[in-house]
Design an enzyme around this catalytic site. Structure first.
Site, PDB file in Angstrom:
ATOM      1  N   ASN A   9       0.871  -1.175   0.000  1.00 15.78           N
ATOM      2  CA  ASN A   9       0.000   0.000   0.000  1.00 15.78           C
ATOM      3  C   ASN A   9       0.913   1.231   0.000  1.00 15.78           C
ATOM      4  O   ASN A   9       1.434   1.627   1.031  1.00 15.78           O
ATOM      5  CB  ASN A   9      -0.878  -0.046   1.256  1.00 15.78           C
ATOM      6  CG  ASN A   9      -1.849   1.101   1.325  1.00 15.78           C
ATOM      7  OD1 ASN A   9      -1.773   2.050   0.551  1.00 15.78           O
ATOM      8  ND2 ASN A   9      -2.775   1.018   2.266  1.00 15.78           N
ATOM      9  N   ARG A  90      -2.635  -1.867  -3.413  1.00 16.88           N
ATOM     10  CA  ARG A  90      -3.764  -0.963  -3.286  1.00 16.88           C
ATOM     11  C   ARG A  90      -3.510   0.176  -4.276  1.00 16.88           C
ATOM     12  O   ARG A  90      -2.474   0.838  -4.219  1.00 16.88           O
ATOM     13  CB  ARG A  90      -3.837  -0.413  -1.868  1.00 16.88           C
ATOM     14  CG  ARG A  90      -4.944   0.581  -1.739  1.00 16.88           C
ATOM     15  CD  ARG A  90      -4.917   1.289  -0.416  1.00 16.88           C
ATOM     16  NE  ARG A  90      -5.961   2.305  -0.429  1.00 16.88           N
ATOM     17  CZ  ARG A  90      -5.932   3.352   0.360  1.00 16.88           C
ATOM     18  NH1 ARG A  90      -4.946   3.541   1.203  1.00 16.88           N
ATOM     19  NH2 ARG A  90      -6.902   4.231   0.319  1.00 16.88           N
ATOM     20  N   HIS A 179     -12.360   4.691  -0.798  1.00 20.56           N
ATOM     21  CA  HIS A 179     -12.561   3.738   0.314  1.00 20.56           C
ATOM     22  C   HIS A 179     -13.415   2.555  -0.153  1.00 20.56           C
ATOM     23  O   HIS A 179     -14.079   1.893   0.659  1.00 20.56           O
ATOM     24  CB  HIS A 179     -13.296   4.374   1.515  1.00 20.56           C
ATOM     25  CG  HIS A 179     -12.517   5.430   2.232  1.00 20.56           C
ATOM     26  ND1 HIS A 179     -13.118   6.579   2.684  1.00 20.56           N
ATOM     27  CD2 HIS A 179     -11.224   5.508   2.603  1.00 20.56           C
ATOM     28  CE1 HIS A 179     -12.223   7.327   3.291  1.00 20.56           C
ATOM     29  NE2 HIS A 179     -11.052   6.693   3.252  1.00 20.56           N
ATOM     30  N   GLY A 207     -12.755   7.634   9.377  1.00 23.17           N
ATOM     31  CA  GLY A 207     -11.393   7.567   9.904  1.00 23.17           C
ATOM     32  C   GLY A 207     -10.769   8.928   9.685  1.00 23.17           C
ATOM     33  O   GLY A 207     -11.490   9.925   9.614  1.00 23.17           O
ATOM     34  N   ARG A 238      -9.006  17.400   5.819  1.00 25.52           N
ATOM     35  CA  ARG A 238      -9.648  17.809   4.557  1.00 25.52           C
ATOM     36  C   ARG A 238     -10.975  18.520   4.829  1.00 25.52           C
ATOM     37  O   ARG A 238     -11.720  18.122   5.720  1.00 25.52           O
ATOM     38  CB  ARG A 238      -9.922  16.584   3.674  1.00 25.52           C
ATOM     39  CG  ARG A 238      -8.658  16.000   3.082  1.00 25.52           C
ATOM     40  CD  ARG A 238      -8.944  14.713   2.325  1.00 25.52           C
ATOM     41  NE  ARG A 238      -8.110  13.640   2.843  1.00 25.52           N
ATOM     42  CZ  ARG A 238      -8.322  12.345   2.629  1.00 25.52           C
ATOM     43  NH1 ARG A 238      -9.348  11.965   1.895  1.00 25.52           N
ATOM     44  NH2 ARG A 238      -7.522  11.444   3.135  1.00 25.52           N
ATOM     45  N   GLY A 328     -11.440   4.045  12.085  1.00 33.01           N
ATOM     46  CA  GLY A 328     -10.922   4.475  13.393  1.00 33.01           C
ATOM     47  C   GLY A 328     -11.925   5.214  14.265  1.00 33.01           C
ATOM     48  O   GLY A 328     -12.129   4.840  15.432  1.00 33.01           O
ATOM     49  N   GLU A 387      -9.619  -3.753   5.057  1.00 31.97           N
ATOM     50  CA  GLU A 387      -9.255  -3.569   3.646  1.00 31.97           C
ATOM     51  C   GLU A 387      -8.147  -4.524   3.220  1.00 31.97           C
ATOM     52  O   GLU A 387      -8.143  -5.036   2.113  1.00 31.97           O
ATOM     53  CB  GLU A 387      -8.817  -2.107   3.416  1.00 31.97           C
ATOM     54  CG  GLU A 387      -9.981  -1.138   3.509  1.00 31.97           C
ATOM     55  CD  GLU A 387      -9.556   0.291   3.754  1.00 31.97           C
ATOM     56  OE1 GLU A 387      -9.138   0.596   4.897  1.00 31.97           O
ATOM     57  OE2 GLU A 387      -9.627   1.108   2.828  1.00 31.97           O
TER      58      GLU A 387
HETATM   59  P1  AMP Z   1      -8.205   5.505  10.574  1.00 29.85           P
HETATM   60  O1  AMP Z   1      -7.864   6.517   9.509  1.00 29.85           O
HETATM   61  O2  AMP Z   1      -9.339   4.607  10.197  1.00 29.85           O
HETATM   62  O3  AMP Z   1      -7.016   4.758  11.102  1.00 29.85           O
HETATM   63  O4  AMP Z   1      -8.771   6.353  11.833  1.00 29.85           O
HETATM   64  C1  AMP Z   1      -7.963   7.275  12.491  1.00 29.85           C
HETATM   65  C2  AMP Z   1      -8.848   8.123  13.397  1.00 29.85           C
HETATM   66  O5  AMP Z   1      -9.494   7.266  14.366  1.00 29.85           O
HETATM   67  C3  AMP Z   1      -8.057   9.161  14.182  1.00 29.85           C
HETATM   68  O6  AMP Z   1      -8.716  10.416  14.142  1.00 29.85           O
HETATM   69  C4  AMP Z   1      -8.093   8.608  15.593  1.00 29.85           C
HETATM   70  O7  AMP Z   1      -8.034   9.612  16.558  1.00 29.85           O
HETATM   71  C5  AMP Z   1      -9.439   7.903  15.619  1.00 29.85           C
HETATM   72  N1  AMP Z   1      -9.484   6.974  16.747  1.00 29.85           N
HETATM   73  C6  AMP Z   1      -8.704   5.885  16.952  1.00 29.85           C
HETATM   74  N2  AMP Z   1      -8.969   5.343  18.161  1.00 29.85           N
HETATM   75  C7  AMP Z   1      -9.926   6.105  18.732  1.00 29.85           C
HETATM   76  C8  AMP Z   1     -10.617   6.089  19.977  1.00 29.85           C
HETATM   77  N3  AMP Z   1     -10.359   5.157  20.891  1.00 29.85           N
HETATM   78  N4  AMP Z   1     -11.564   7.027  20.209  1.00 29.85           N
HETATM   79  C9  AMP Z   1     -11.820   7.987  19.297  1.00 29.85           C
HETATM   80  N5  AMP Z   1     -11.199   8.072  18.109  1.00 29.85           N
HETATM   81  C10 AMP Z   1     -10.271   7.164  17.826  1.00 29.85           C
END
Ligand code: AMP
Length: 413
Positions: A9, A90, A179, A207, A238, A328, A387
């Protein structure tokens, strides 16, 4: 007998990779090379619960691929590169060329190169990754899994912009959506859950990048990202959708170029632009301490998500099997999920099961499940996305088809 498959990726300045044993789908090692193009680039390898960190100047993606292979060999994850039987990449943009994953041949590679103009930050690294692997292992099948592919089923009225039609015909200006691999994974999980193909879903992938998809009869019907991943929801850095007149106005007001403003819309806007924090955990901590801008950013994010859910609820004529939260923030931000559901509950006839919602997150014992009450009109669920698994599955299936038939290029469903 197990075989080894490599998943790559490549980002604009990073390269993530994982080596798997297949068909067990067991990860042997994963690595993350960061700050490619900088003298202070570094990488981490994770395996058997261990974490190894190294610093080394890695000036481009070709060098990153070489470093990855050296590490796989030096640490004896492979004894020889010939052990790798398939490579999955990816790829961010498949344009209108691809609605499924494909084996990469010269034509596919040329199409990916053509699409670089739409994603100039991402494709150069991905192309370098593909070409480097091809020069080292010319006979190993390489598979492209596109972020856009799943969204190719959208009807024209949902993917066209109200712009001169020739911009679509001659310049490819339309909504593509991103996505897609995550939205496809969740759709397939929901098809298994409801034991039917024609599921109607609203999938919130929230996320650092975020998009919501409307799934009608098991296929993508609409999605929030557009020509590029800048469109739609408010994200970590963004802006999401804005009035496009802002661009010319702010260029003049602040003596900025279009490129500078575009970069700010991508990297300095969203939650970061409003509250100075793009990580949702830090933002929540600030909000809980009373920081007004952090509280405002969270309310703006909540409304931006709720508006897309409402739009897609209407597009589905209210016939929704499930509203799903993933990625996330979607998987972990308990309070945000609760606030979103409360803001739409009376309009849509759904009700939050507060206990179930409080109990589901990556850091809790339970990571997935239903967070709505039994009397709700449709289910609200939390499902962790995967993914990597989809990329591996497509790479394995297509590589097997190539080996058995010698010519199959498109994944047979
Ligand atoms: P991703 O791009 O899917 O990896 O998501 C990243 C986002 O998920 C970031 O803004 C993190 O702060 C949020 N995140 C991860 N763990 C937590 C949590 N326990 N509570 C709230 N947000 C989270």
């Amino acid at each position: 007998m197990s075989e080894k498959y490599l998943i790559i990726n490549a980002g604009s300045s990073s390269l993530k990779f994982s080596l798997y044993e297949v068909p067990e789908m067991k990860e042997i090692v994963n690595g993350y090379i960061e700050k490619i193009g900088n003298v202070d680039s570094f990488y981490t390898l994770k395996f058997n619960g261990k974490k190894l960190e190294k610093r080394k100047a890695i000036m481009d993606h070709t060098e990153a691929v070489r470093t990855m292979l050296e590490e796989l060999l030096d640490n004896q994850f492979i004894v020889d590169v010939s052990e790798i039987k398939g490579i999955g990449h990816r790829v961010v943009h498949g344009g209108e060329f691809y609605s499924q994953s494909v084996v990469i041949d010269e034509e596919v590679l040329n199409n990916i190169k053509d699409l670089t103009k739409l994603v100039p930050l991402h494709h150069p690294g991905e192309i370098a990754g593909i070409e480097s692997m091809k020069s080292i292992m010319p006979d190993v099948p390489q598979v492209a899994v596109f972020d856009t592919a799943f969204h190719q089923t959208m009807p024209r009225e949902n993917y066209m912009y109200a712009l001169p039609y020739s911009w679509y015909e001659e310049n490819g200006v339309r909504k593509y959506g991103f996505h897609g691999t995550s939205h496809r994974y969740i759709t397939e999980e929901m098809q298994k859950y409801f034991n039917k193909k024609d599921v109607n879903l609203i999938i919130c992938h929230i996320g650092s990048g975020a998009s919501i998809s409307c799934i009608k009869d098991g296929e993508c019907y609409d999605t929030s990202m557009g020509l590029t991943p800048l469109d739609g929801l408010i994200m970590g850095t963004r802006s999401g959708s804005i009035d496009s007149s802002i661009i010319e106005y702010i260029c003049k007001e602040r003596s900025l170029t279009v490129e500078e403003v575009t970069s700010i819309l991508n990297k300095k806007s969203g939650l970061l632009g409003i509250a100075g924090q793009n990580d949702f955990r830090d933002l929540e901590a600030l909000a809980n301490k009373g920081d007004e801008k952090a509280q405002l950013a969270i309310k703006m994010l909540r409304n931006s998500i709720a508006k897309f859910i409402a739009q897609y609820y209407v597009e589905l004529g209210g016939q929704v099997d499930a509203l799903v939260f993933t990625a996330g923030i979607g998987e972990n931000a308990i309070t945000l999920r609760s606030d979103i559901i409360k803001s739409i509950s009376s309009a849509m006839g759904i009700e939050l099961d507060a206990d179930a919602n409080n109990n589901i997150a990556r850091f809790k014992e339970i990571q997935s499940g239903v967070i709505s009450t039994l009397s709700s009109k449709f289910k609200v669920m939390v499902i962790p996305t995967n993914e990597e698994y989809m990329i591996l599955k497509d790479t394995f299936e297509l590589s097997q088809q190539v080996k058995s038939k010698g010519q199959s290029k498109v994944l047979k469903k």
